[in-house]
Write a protein that holds these residues in place. Structure first.
Motif, mmCIF file in Angstrom:
data_model
loop_
_atom_site.group_PDB
_atom_site.id
_atom_site.type_symbol
_atom_site.label_atom_id
_atom_site.label_comp_id
_atom_site.label_asym_id
_atom_site.label_seq_id
_atom_site.Cartn_x
_atom_site.Cartn_y
_atom_site.Cartn_z
ATOM 1 N N ALA A 82 2.865 4.508 11.650
ATOM 2 C CA ALA A 82 3.117 5.651 10.763
ATOM 3 C C ALA A 82 4.603 5.974 10.643
ATOM 4 C CB ALA A 82 2.343 6.869 11.270
ATOM 5 N N ASP A 83 5.320 5.974 11.766
ATOM 6 C CA ASP A 83 6.724 6.381 11.747
ATOM 7 C C ASP A 83 7.663 5.270 11.285
ATOM 8 O OD1 ASP A 83 6.010 8.878 12.638
ATOM 9 O OD2 ASP A 83 6.369 8.421 14.750
ATOM 10 N N THR A 84 7.205 4.043 11.307
ATOM 11 C CA THR A 84 8.070 2.917 10.935
ATOM 12 C C THR A 84 7.365 2.021 9.915
ATOM 13 O OG1 THR A 84 7.277 1.754 12.914
ATOM 14 C CG2 THR A 84 9.403 2.857 13.071
ATOM 15 N N SER A 85 6.670 2.639 8.984
ATOM 16 C CA SER A 85 5.961 1.904 7.946
ATOM 17 C C SER A 85 6.873 1.704 6.748
ATOM 18 C CB SER A 85 4.709 2.678 7.534
ATOM 19 O OG SER A 85 4.010 1.993 6.524
ATOM 20 N N SER A 86 6.920 0.475 6.255
ATOM 21 C CA SER A 86 7.771 0.144 5.120
ATOM 22 C C SER A 86 6.959 0.167 3.827
ATOM 23 C CB SER A 86 8.396 -1.237 5.316
ATOM 24 O OG SER A 86 8.958 -1.708 4.115
ATOM 25 N N SER A 87 7.426 0.928 2.848
ATOM 26 C CA SER A 87 6.749 0.961 1.552
ATOM 27 C C SER A 87 6.803 -0.406 0.885
ATOM 28 C CB SER A 87 7.377 2.024 0.649
ATOM 29 O OG SER A 87 8.754 1.739 0.424
ATOM 30 N N VAL A 88 7.849 -1.179 1.191
ATOM 31 C CA VAL A 88 7.966 -2.529 0.626
ATOM 32 C C VAL A 88 6.840 -3.414 1.149
ATOM 33 C CG1 VAL A 88 9.413 -4.594 0.490
ATOM 34 C CG2 VAL A 88 10.465 -2.331 0.377
ATOM 35 N N ARG A 90 3.960 -2.434 2.412
ATOM 36 C CA ARG A 90 2.671 -1.932 1.925
ATOM 37 C C ARG A 90 2.417 -2.406 0.498
ATOM 38 N NH1 ARG A 90 4.528 2.911 4.200
ATOM 39 N NH2 ARG A 90 4.752 3.844 2.132
ATOM 40 N N ARG A 91 3.463 -2.340 -0.340
ATOM 41 C CA ARG A 91 3.302 -2.800 -1.715
ATOM 42 C C ARG A 91 2.988 -4.284 -1.764
ATOM 43 N NH1 ARG A 91 6.813 -5.425 -4.543
ATOM 44 N NH2 ARG A 91 8.614 -4.755 -3.317
ATOM 45 N N LYS A 92 3.709 -5.073 -0.990
ATOM 46 C CA LYS A 92 3.474 -6.518 -0.988
ATOM 47 C C LYS A 92 2.078 -6.850 -0.471
ATOM 48 C CE LYS A 92 8.235 -8.155 -0.717
ATOM 49 N NZ LYS A 92 9.192 -8.994 0.030
ATOM 50 N N ALA A 93 1.598 -6.094 0.514
ATOM 51 C CA ALA A 93 0.257 -6.330 1.054
ATOM 52 C C ALA A 93 -0.804 -6.047 -0.008
ATOM 53 C CB ALA A 93 0.019 -5.460 2.288
ATOM 54 N N VAL A 126 -9.206 -10.604 6.055
ATOM 55 C CA VAL A 126 -8.909 -11.534 4.969
ATOM 56 C C VAL A 126 -7.686 -11.065 4.199
ATOM 57 C CG1 VAL A 126 -9.733 -12.424 2.754
ATOM 58 C CG2 VAL A 126 -11.248 -12.418 4.730
ATOM 59 N N HIS A 127 -7.607 -9.760 3.950
ATOM 60 C CA HIS A 127 -6.458 -9.223 3.235
ATOM 61 C C HIS A 127 -5.183 -9.323 4.070
ATOM 62 C CE1 HIS A 127 -9.059 -6.662 0.284
ATOM 63 N NE2 HIS A 127 -8.999 -7.939 -0.053
ATOM 64 N N GLN A 128 -5.311 -9.216 5.380
ATOM 65 C CA GLN A 128 -4.135 -9.436 6.235
ATOM 66 C C GLN A 128 -3.645 -10.873 6.122
ATOM 67 O OE1 GLN A 128 -5.927 -7.732 9.982
ATOM 68 N NE2 GLN A 128 -3.825 -6.990 10.258
ATOM 69 N N ILE A 129 -4.576 -11.811 6.099
ATOM 70 C CA ILE A 129 -4.195 -13.215 5.952
ATOM 71 C C ILE A 129 -3.570 -13.447 4.582
ATOM 72 C CG2 ILE A 129 -5.108 -15.566 5.733
ATOM 73 C CD1 ILE A 129 -6.953 -14.970 8.054
ATOM 74 N N ASP A 130 -4.122 -12.797 3.554
ATOM 75 C CA ASP A 130 -3.494 -12.875 2.229
ATOM 76 C C ASP A 130 -2.034 -12.448 2.325
ATOM 77 O OD1 ASP A 130 -5.838 -13.647 0.929
ATOM 78 O OD2 ASP A 130 -6.408 -11.586 0.437
ATOM 79 N N ALA A 185 -0.463 -4.457 6.481
ATOM 80 C CA ALA A 185 -1.633 -4.756 5.657
ATOM 81 C C ALA A 185 -2.884 -4.052 6.164
ATOM 82 C CB ALA A 185 -1.871 -6.266 5.610
ATOM 83 N N ARG A 186 -2.811 -3.466 7.350
ATOM 84 C CA ARG A 186 -3.901 -2.668 7.910
ATOM 85 C C ARG A 186 -5.162 -3.495 8.149
ATOM 86 N NH1 ARG A 186 -0.030 0.184 8.147
ATOM 87 N NH2 ARG A 186 0.144 2.373 7.557
ATOM 88 N N GLY A 187 -5.409 -3.851 9.404
ATOM 89 C CA GLY A 187 -6.600 -4.605 9.742
ATOM 90 C C GLY A 187 -6.609 -4.950 11.220
#
Length: 210
Positions: A82-88, A90-93, A126-130, A185-187
Motif C-alpha cells: 500500500a505505501d510503496t505501490s506504483s501506479s505505473v 498497476r497500470r501495466k498489470a 494467471v494475471h500475475q504471470i501475464d 498485479a495482486r495475487g
C-alpha cells in the motif's frame, strides 16, 4: 537478467542499479542521502530517480512534517504494498491482464503450458504471470514459464559476462523488481529465489504460491 530495451533500460546504467539497491534496502531515502552514498552529484541522482519512477521501479512521496520547514521528497522501491505501490506497475498489470484474457479467448490453446491448463493456477495468478511475462518481454527477454513448476527461465543471462563484477547486486535488484511486478498485479505468486547453478549464464527464477 537485464535487457537493453523497454522498462529494464531504466536500469541499464549501474548507477541506477546502485540507487535502486539502496532504496530497496532502506526506503524513504532523500536525494541528499543517495548522493552521499553513491558519490554522485545531487542533480545526477535526481535524473536517475526520475527515470526509475517513470519505469515504475521507484515511488516518491512528500514527507509528512509536524514542524516548520519545507517537506522533503522521499524515495522508496516499488513493492506493490500500500505505501510503496506504483501506479505505473498497476497500470501495466491491468493492460497485461487484458491482453492475456483477450489472447486466451481468441487462441484458447495458448492457455496450455507444460501440459497443464493455465486456469488451474486461478485467475489472479494467471494475471500475475501475464504481468511478469509482459514486463520481461518488453524488456528484450523471451521468458519461458513453466506454470506447473512455477519457474521462469531467462537463460542465457546477459549478465554472465556483462558487468560480471556486479552480478550479485544486479541479481538481487532484479529479483526485487520481479517481486514488485507480481505484487503490483495482486495475487498469490511471489518470487522465491533463483536456482543455483555452476553456469553463470543460467538464470531460472523460482516462484511460490501463498
Amino acid at each position: 537478467m537485464v535487457g537493453t530495451s523497454g522498462t529494464y533500460s531504466a536500469i541499464s546504467s549501474y548507477s541506477r542499479v546502485e540507487i535502486l539497491h539502496l532504496v530497496q534496502r532502506a526506503p524513504q531515502r532523500t536525494i541528499a542521502e543517495l548522493a552521499a552514498a553513491t558519490g554522485l552529484h545531487a542533480n545526477t541522482v535526481r535524473e536517475h530517480l526520475d527515470r526509475l519512477v517513470e519505469a515504475g521501479h521507484v515511488v516518491r512521496e512528500t514527507e509528512r512534517r509536524t514542524t516548520r520547514g519545507r517537506p522533503r521528497v522521499l524515495f522508496s522501491a516499488a513493492t506493490g504494498e500500500a505505501d510503496t505501490s506504483s501506479s505505473v506497475l498497476r497500470r501495466k498489470a491491468r493492460e497485461a491482464a487484458e491482453r492475456g484474457d483477450l489472447m486466451r479467448r481468441v487462441m484458447p490453446w495458448t492457455s496450455m503450458a507444460s501440459g497443464a491448463p493455465a486456469t488451474e493456477l486461478g485467475t489472479e495468478a494467471v494475471h500475475q504471470i501475464d504481468a511478469i511475462v509482459d514486463h520481461l518481454a518488453e524488456s528484450g527477454f523471451d521468458p519461458l514459464v513453466d506454470e506447473t513448476a512455477l519457474t521462469i527461465d531467462l537463460s542465457p543471462c546477459p549478465h554472465a559476462s556483462a558487468q560480471s563484477g556486479h552480478r550479485d547486486t544486479l541479481c538481487t535488484v532484479h529479483l526485487a523488481i520481479m517481486e514488485g511486478v507480481l505484487s503490483g498485479a495482486r495475487g498469490p505468486l511471489h518470487v522465491d529465489g533463483m536456482h543455483p547453478s555452476c553456469d553463470p549464464a543460467q538464470c531460472v527464477v523460482q516462484l511460490t504460491s501463498s
